[in-house]
Every structure is written in C-alpha cells, then in structure tokens.
Write a protein that holds these residues in place. Structure first.
Motif, PDB file in Angstrom:
ATOM      1  N   GLN A 182       0.916  -1.293   0.045  1.00  0.00           N
ATOM      2  CA  GLN A 182       0.007   0.086   0.119  1.00  0.00           C
ATOM      3  C   GLN A 182       0.931   1.244  -0.079  1.00  0.00           C
ATOM      4  OE1 GLN A 182      -2.792  -0.531   3.400  1.00  0.00           O
ATOM      5  NE2 GLN A 182      -3.376  -2.570   2.589  1.00  0.00           N
ATOM      6  N   CYS A 211       1.090   4.077  -3.078  1.00  0.00           N
ATOM      7  CA  CYS A 211       0.899   5.484  -2.808  1.00  0.00           C
ATOM      8  C   CYS A 211       2.097   6.185  -3.393  1.00  0.00           C
ATOM      9  CB  CYS A 211       0.937   5.594  -1.214  1.00  0.00           C
ATOM     10  SG  CYS A 211       0.166   7.316  -0.573  1.00  0.00           S
ATOM     11  N   ALA A 224     -12.083  10.319  -2.632  1.00  0.00           N
ATOM     12  CA  ALA A 224     -11.905   8.929  -2.385  1.00  0.00           C
ATOM     13  C   ALA A 224     -12.280   8.042  -3.382  1.00  0.00           C
ATOM     14  CB  ALA A 224     -13.061   8.426  -1.070  1.00  0.00           C
ATOM     15  N   GLY A 227      -5.160   4.572  -7.432  1.00  0.00           N
ATOM     16  CA  GLY A 227      -4.484   3.713  -6.721  1.00  0.00           C
ATOM     17  C   GLY A 227      -4.603   2.159  -7.356  1.00  0.00           C
ATOM     18  N   THR A 239      -8.251   3.520   1.646  1.00  0.00           N
ATOM     19  CA  THR A 239      -8.910   4.716   1.127  1.00  0.00           C
ATOM     20  C   THR A 239      -9.888   5.143   2.253  1.00  0.00           C
ATOM     21  OG1 THR A 239      -8.614   3.918  -1.101  1.00  0.00           O
ATOM     22  CG2 THR A 239     -10.247   5.567  -0.904  1.00  0.00           C
ATOM     23  N   CYS A 260       0.821   9.620   2.417  1.00  0.00           N
ATOM     24  CA  CYS A 260       0.337   8.198   2.987  1.00  0.00           C
ATOM     25  C   CYS A 260       0.505   8.679   4.624  1.00  0.00           C
ATOM     26  CB  CYS A 260       1.219   7.189   2.785  1.00  0.00           C
ATOM     27  SG  CYS A 260       0.548   5.679   3.344  1.00  0.00           S
ATOM     28  N   THR A 281      -8.933   8.446  -5.471  1.00  0.00           N
ATOM     29  CA  THR A 281      -7.882   7.523  -5.006  1.00  0.00           C
ATOM     30  C   THR A 281      -7.953   6.224  -5.407  1.00  0.00           C
ATOM     31  OG1 THR A 281      -7.711   9.035  -3.141  1.00  0.00           O
ATOM     32  CG2 THR A 281      -6.976   6.809  -2.805  1.00  0.00           C
ATOM     33  N   LEU A 282      -9.383   5.477  -5.395  1.00  0.00           N
ATOM     34  CA  LEU A 282      -9.481   4.078  -5.821  1.00  0.00           C
ATOM     35  C   LEU A 282      -9.036   3.895  -7.151  1.00  0.00           C
ATOM     36  CD1 LEU A 282     -13.019   3.517  -4.056  1.00  0.00           C
ATOM     37  CD2 LEU A 282     -10.736   2.392  -3.519  1.00  0.00           C
ATOM     38  N   LEU A 339      -3.677  10.234   0.632  1.00  0.00           N
ATOM     39  CA  LEU A 339      -4.390   9.015  -0.295  1.00  0.00           C
ATOM     40  C   LEU A 339      -4.973   7.911   0.364  1.00  0.00           C
ATOM     41  CD1 LEU A 339      -4.317   9.317  -3.546  1.00  0.00           C
ATOM     42  CD2 LEU A 339      -2.586   7.666  -3.425  1.00  0.00           C
ATOM     43  N   PHE A 340      -3.982   7.433   1.182  1.00  0.00           N
ATOM     44  CA  PHE A 340      -4.247   6.291   2.065  1.00  0.00           C
ATOM     45  C   PHE A 340      -3.903   6.528   3.518  1.00  0.00           C
ATOM     46  CE2 PHE A 340      -2.924   3.008  -1.446  1.00  0.00           C
ATOM     47  CZ  PHE A 340      -4.088   3.348  -2.398  1.00  0.00           C
TER      48      PHE A 340
END
Length: 331
Positions: free
Chosen positions: A38, A42, A267, A274, A299, A49, A270-271, A180-181
């Motif tokens: 993860q 990122c 979000a 990512g 996320t 992160c 980001t999904l 981001l995460f």
C-alpha cells in the motif's frame, strides 16, 4: 512526453522494481507485506500516506528505508506539542544585505524536501498540523505574500499513534482527506516477531541500496495515469464511495445507521488512481475489480466518520467497510 517504447520500458521497470524494493526492505523490515504494498502504491500514484499504528511497530524505520530506496532528499519532522507552523514551512528573518541595508529573507524549513516524514503527526495541535495543508495540496509554501514551489516529487509520509492514546490530537478532516491512504500497521505474527528479535539482536542490518532516482519516480507517476480502466470498473469505485454517504437515495441502511459522514470525491479518485498503480505493480495491463476492492480499506478508513450508535455497539470503521464491500457488488 514519453514515446511508446520509453513508456514500455518504464512499465517493465516498475514491475521488476517491486521485487528489488521488497528485497531491499527485507534487510530491515520483516513481514508487513500489505503495508509495504500500500505504501508503494501510494508513492507510485504520487500521493501522501498516513501510517497508523501503536509505538514500536517500525513505522518510522519503514518510511526512512523507503526514502533511501528512492534516493530522494529526506527530512524528518518530529511533531511535538510545542512545534510551531514556522518550524515546518520556514520563516522570514531580518538580514543585512551587501549594500548595507536590512531586508527580510525567507529561510526555508524542513518541508522543502522530496520526502517528509511527519513523525507522530497527531501529537501536535491542529494549528501546526494545518501548516501542511497548502504544501500537500498545492506543492508550494506561501510566506510573506510570496509563493515558494516545492521540488518534485514531493511526498508527505506521516505516522500517527491510535487516537485513543494519551497526548494525541485528532487530525482535521480537511487534512485527513489529503492523504491518499491511511495504512494500518499491526503487530507481527509470532513467527515474524521471533525473526525480528533474532535479527536485531545478532548484528547490524545491511545498508539500504538506492534503486530509483527522483526522475524515475516522476516517470512512474506519468505511466500510472496512462493505465487503462474500463468504465464499469470506474463505476464500481464511484458506487463504493457513494454508498458511504448517509441520507442519500440508495444508501444502504447500515450506513444510514452507523455513519455520520461519508467519503468525498477524492476517495473515488484515490480508488481509481491507486488501482492503476496496483495494476502496474502486479504486472497487469489494466485495472481490475479486485484492485479497487483491495484498496477500499486504506482509502476509506480515514474518510468515513462513524456515528455514536456504531461506537455504542462496538463497531469499528473496518467492520463497516467490510460490510460495504459485501453489499456493493460489481459487474
């Protein structure tokens, strides 16, 4: 702009680079494979992160080791209750010029680096935490009415202790959304913990060898954004995020009961972004449904605010996201 041949080389470099990165990190980090994946997603996606975990779980060691692998300018900021915004961004001081006059000169703070380790970010009050907002979003710092650009690539990798621990301050929602995460790092398995104890008490670990440069990282960012994603897969990401918002038509009943605030547009972005980075890291040519689903927890866990009812019933944000993944189906 990369040519087709150059882009192919970058994609191959990313796929092969993952194994080399994991080999270097294994010198100092045992286990935590999901956490490492993860964090790499990122970085390859060009985002910030947040790493959450109890003290002593190698959060700081992980971040500093990653910065060495990418051969980037690294600065660590230890967040404490007495830290001031100027200690992060920099300040203007009065200096005498060559002509003999006095003028204000801006002295850059530690934020002017490629990788910023914001260590224990939730141990400083919100006023100081907010000093990172402009840098994280705009990649610039404003001081004395002047804007100072930050060098690319620029990442903020922050660590925080669980909010229930003494002496911590909750991060503002606006700042949380810029990460981001939110990567959750947990205790190791007994076998991995035994390996750490044996290694760290026997001899010093081998030094981390740099693999990539800052220029490589910028190429990775461009390559990630060009990974194709089917409209149906992107719709799945949007449906997942939309289902976290209580009080809207079509929102699942359990979200209306247990969530007081849902995730925003970032979000869904980001999904998808990512998912593209994860596809490249795994050597896939396009984003799959599983890429989206596997990134739902990092996320959404810092963007989904639970209600008092959820807390009273002992539910965690992880429980709610698990149920969300079971409820919102793809395809």
């Amino acid at each position: 702009m990369l040519t087709v041949e150059e882009e192919g080389q970058v994609v191959q470099q990313i796929a092969e680079g993952r194994k080399r990165i994991e080999a270097e990190l294994s010198k100092v980090i045992v286990g935590q494979h999901d956490v490492i994946e993860q964090l790499l997603i990122c970085l390859f996606a060009g985002g910030h992160c947040l790493i959450t975990g109890a003290p002593g779980l190698a959060k700081t060691l992980l971040v500093s080791s990653v910065s060495k692998i990418f051969h980037l300018n690294f600065q660590r900021i230890q967040f404490t209750p007495d830290l001031m915004p100027a200690d992060i961004t920099g300040t203007e001081i009065l200096e005498q010029t060559e002509s003999g006059h006095r003028a204000l000169q801006f002295v850059k703070g530690p934020i002017f680096a490629n990788v910023i380790l914001a260590d224990e970010i939730n141990r400083t009050p919100p006023k100081t935490q907010a000093a990172l907002l402009e840098a994280m979003q705009e990649h610039q710092v404003t001081a004395g009415g002047k804007r100072y650009e930050l060098e690319e690539p620029f990442f903020v990798l922050a660590t925080q202790n669980p909010i229930e621990m003494e002496g911590t301050y909750p991060l503002p929602e606006a700042q949380l959304d810029r990460f981001l995460f939110n990567v959750l790092i947990d205790y190791l398995s007994p076998e991995d913990e035994l390996s750490v104890v044996m290694q760290t008490t026997a001899q010093r670990p081998e030094p981390i060898e740099p693999i990539f440069t800052g220029e490589d990282v910028l190429k990775f960012h461009a390559a990630v954004r060009r990974v194709p994603i089917a409209r149906e897969v992107a719709e799945y990401a949007v449906k997942l995020v939309g289902a976290t918002r209580p009080g809207r038509e079509g929102t699942p009943d359990f979200i209306n009961q247990y969530a007081s605030w849902g995730a925003g547009l970032r979000a869904a972005q980001t999904l998808v972004l990512g998912g593209k980075a994860r596809a490249l890291l795994n050597g896939n040519a396009h984003v799959q449904y599983d890429d989206i689903a596997r990134l739902a927890h990092p996320t959404l866990r810092h963007r989904l605010l639970l209600s008092y009812k959820a807390e009273a019933e002992g539910l965690t944000v992880e429980n709610v996201i698990d149920q969300l993944l079971q409820t919102v189906r793809h395809g």
